[in-house]
Design a protein around this motif. Structure first.
Motif, PDB file in Angstrom:
ATOM      1  N   PRO A  84      -4.925  69.627  17.041  1.00 44.12           N
ATOM      2  CA  PRO A  84      -4.881  71.049  16.675  1.00 44.12           C
ATOM      3  C   PRO A  84      -4.855  71.265  15.164  1.00 44.12           C
ATOM      4  CG  PRO A  84      -2.747  70.315  17.481  1.00 44.12           C
ATOM      5  CD  PRO A  84      -3.702  69.194  17.728  1.00 44.12           C
ATOM      6  N   GLU A  85      -5.532  72.319  14.727  1.00 43.65           N
ATOM      7  CA  GLU A  85      -5.513  72.710  13.321  1.00 43.65           C
ATOM      8  C   GLU A  85      -4.494  73.830  13.137  1.00 43.65           C
ATOM      9  OE1 GLU A  85      -9.343  73.741  11.881  1.00 43.65           O
ATOM     10  OE2 GLU A  85     -10.277  71.838  12.443  1.00 43.65           O
ATOM     11  N   GLY A  86      -3.680  73.713  12.107  1.00 36.83           N
ATOM     12  CA  GLY A  86      -2.702  74.747  11.825  1.00 36.83           C
ATOM     13  C   GLY A  86      -1.545  74.781  12.804  1.00 36.83           C
ATOM     14  N   TRP A 195      12.035  64.895  13.437  1.00 39.65           N
ATOM     15  CA  TRP A 195      10.621  64.898  13.036  1.00 39.65           C
ATOM     16  C   TRP A 195       9.954  66.219  13.391  1.00 39.65           C
ATOM     17  CZ3 TRP A 195       9.210  59.431  15.340  1.00 39.65           C
ATOM     18  CH2 TRP A 195       9.793  58.435  14.544  1.00 39.65           C
ATOM     19  N   ILE A 196      10.277  66.744  14.574  1.00 42.37           N
ATOM     20  CA  ILE A 196       9.678  68.015  14.997  1.00 42.37           C
ATOM     21  C   ILE A 196      10.084  69.136  14.047  1.00 42.37           C
ATOM     22  CG2 ILE A 196       9.694  69.772  16.813  1.00 42.37           C
ATOM     23  CD1 ILE A 196       9.968  67.438  18.837  1.00 42.37           C
ATOM     24  N   GLN A 197      11.367  69.179  13.699  1.00 41.14           N
ATOM     25  CA  GLN A 197      11.835  70.210  12.772  1.00 41.14           C
ATOM     26  C   GLN A 197      11.131  70.087  11.427  1.00 41.14           C
ATOM     27  OE1 GLN A 197      13.692  72.772  13.458  1.00 41.14           O
ATOM     28  NE2 GLN A 197      14.106  72.147  15.564  1.00 41.14           N
ATOM     29  N   GLU A 198      10.934  68.858  10.973  1.00 45.11           N
ATOM     30  CA  GLU A 198      10.222  68.650   9.707  1.00 45.11           C
ATOM     31  C   GLU A 198       8.771  69.111   9.825  1.00 45.11           C
ATOM     32  OE1 GLU A 198       8.991  64.997   6.647  1.00 45.11           O
ATOM     33  OE2 GLU A 198      10.392  64.634   8.301  1.00 45.11           O
ATOM     34  N   ALA A 199       8.139  68.804  10.956  1.00 45.30           N
ATOM     35  CA  ALA A 199       6.739  69.186  11.152  1.00 45.30           C
ATOM     36  C   ALA A 199       6.572  70.697  11.231  1.00 45.30           C
ATOM     37  CB  ALA A 199       6.195  68.537  12.421  1.00 45.30           C
ATOM     38  N   LEU A 200       7.558  71.365  11.813  1.00 46.39           N
ATOM     39  CA  LEU A 200       7.483  72.818  11.950  1.00 46.39           C
ATOM     40  C   LEU A 200       7.860  73.536  10.659  1.00 46.39           C
ATOM     41  CD1 LEU A 200       9.022  73.257  15.526  1.00 46.39           C
ATOM     42  CD2 LEU A 200       6.603  73.320  14.873  1.00 46.39           C
ATOM     43  N   GLY A 201       8.449  72.773   9.727  1.00 44.65           N
ATOM     44  CA  GLY A 201       8.788  73.342   8.422  1.00 44.65           C
ATOM     45  C   GLY A 201       9.923  74.323   8.477  1.00 44.65           C
TER      46      GLY A 201
END
Length: 201
Positions: A84-86, A195-201
């Motif tokens: 997925p993009e974005g 990691w998920i929290q980091e990826a979601l910003g």
């Protein structure tokens, strides 16, 4: 002539076992507690231990901070799917017969329901080179049984692109396509959540 013990009298030493009984019980209790502690430590060790002391097994995988390879393939139900993009994504490379994958499946299912902005992608990498093989039908059954939402993919070649040599292997990718976490093997839930929290910003 030997002297008879008077009727109703107590023989010397008869009370000794009673005197030692509290000590025996204490030692037995201590031994049982030690066994429980050792077993608990063994379980924690097998699961990767405390998340704070966890070191990802990312040797040989695509490095954290690099761009995740783009791809276009088909799901087991025939739909086209791409990285997925974005949108953040969690790529879970697995095999249906893998016991470690089965252990982690409930956690992955939770993530697929709890994080609306995270796309969980289940990618079976089993092929003729593995001791056992998956089929698209088995992949559909697996994700349905555990209630994992998101695209389910049967594509061994994609596993090679992502340098997967064992299952489960998990990558977490942010909305820019950057890998923020990678690990081969089981990991504590808290590690994936970080990691998920980091990826979601």
């Amino acid at each position: 002539m030997a002297r008879n013990t008077p009727s109703g009298g107590k023989k010397r030493g008869a009370g000794a076992p009673q005197a030692n009984r509290p000590l025996v019980l204490a030692l037995a209790g201590f031994t049982a507690l030690a066994i429980v502690v050792i077993a608990l430590l063994a379980v924690l060790s097998a699961r990767g231990g405390d998340a704070g002391n966890f070191t990802p097994n990312d040797q040989g995988l695509l490095p954290v901070g690099s761009q995740a390879p783009d791809f276009t393939t088909k799901t087991v139900t025939g739909e086209r799917v791409s990285l997925p993009e974005g949108q953040a994504a969690m790529l879970v490379f697995f095999a249906t017969w893998c016991p470690h994958c089965q252990n982690e499946a409930p956690t992955i299912a939770d993530f697929s329901r709890e994080y609306e902005d995270l796309r969980v992608m289940m990618i079976s990498v089993a092929d003729e080179n593995w001791p056992e093989t998956d089929t698209p039908q088995e992949v559909r059954r697996f994700v349905s049984e555990y209630g994992i939402q998101g695209p389910a993919i049967y594509d061994p070649e994609l596993g090679r692109t992502y340098r997967v040599t064992g299952t489960p292997t998990v990558y977490v990718v942010d909305a820019n396509g950057t890998i923020v976490g990678a690990h081969s093997g089981e990991a504590p839930r808290e590690v994936y959540e970080g990691w998920i929290q980091e990826a979601l910003g």
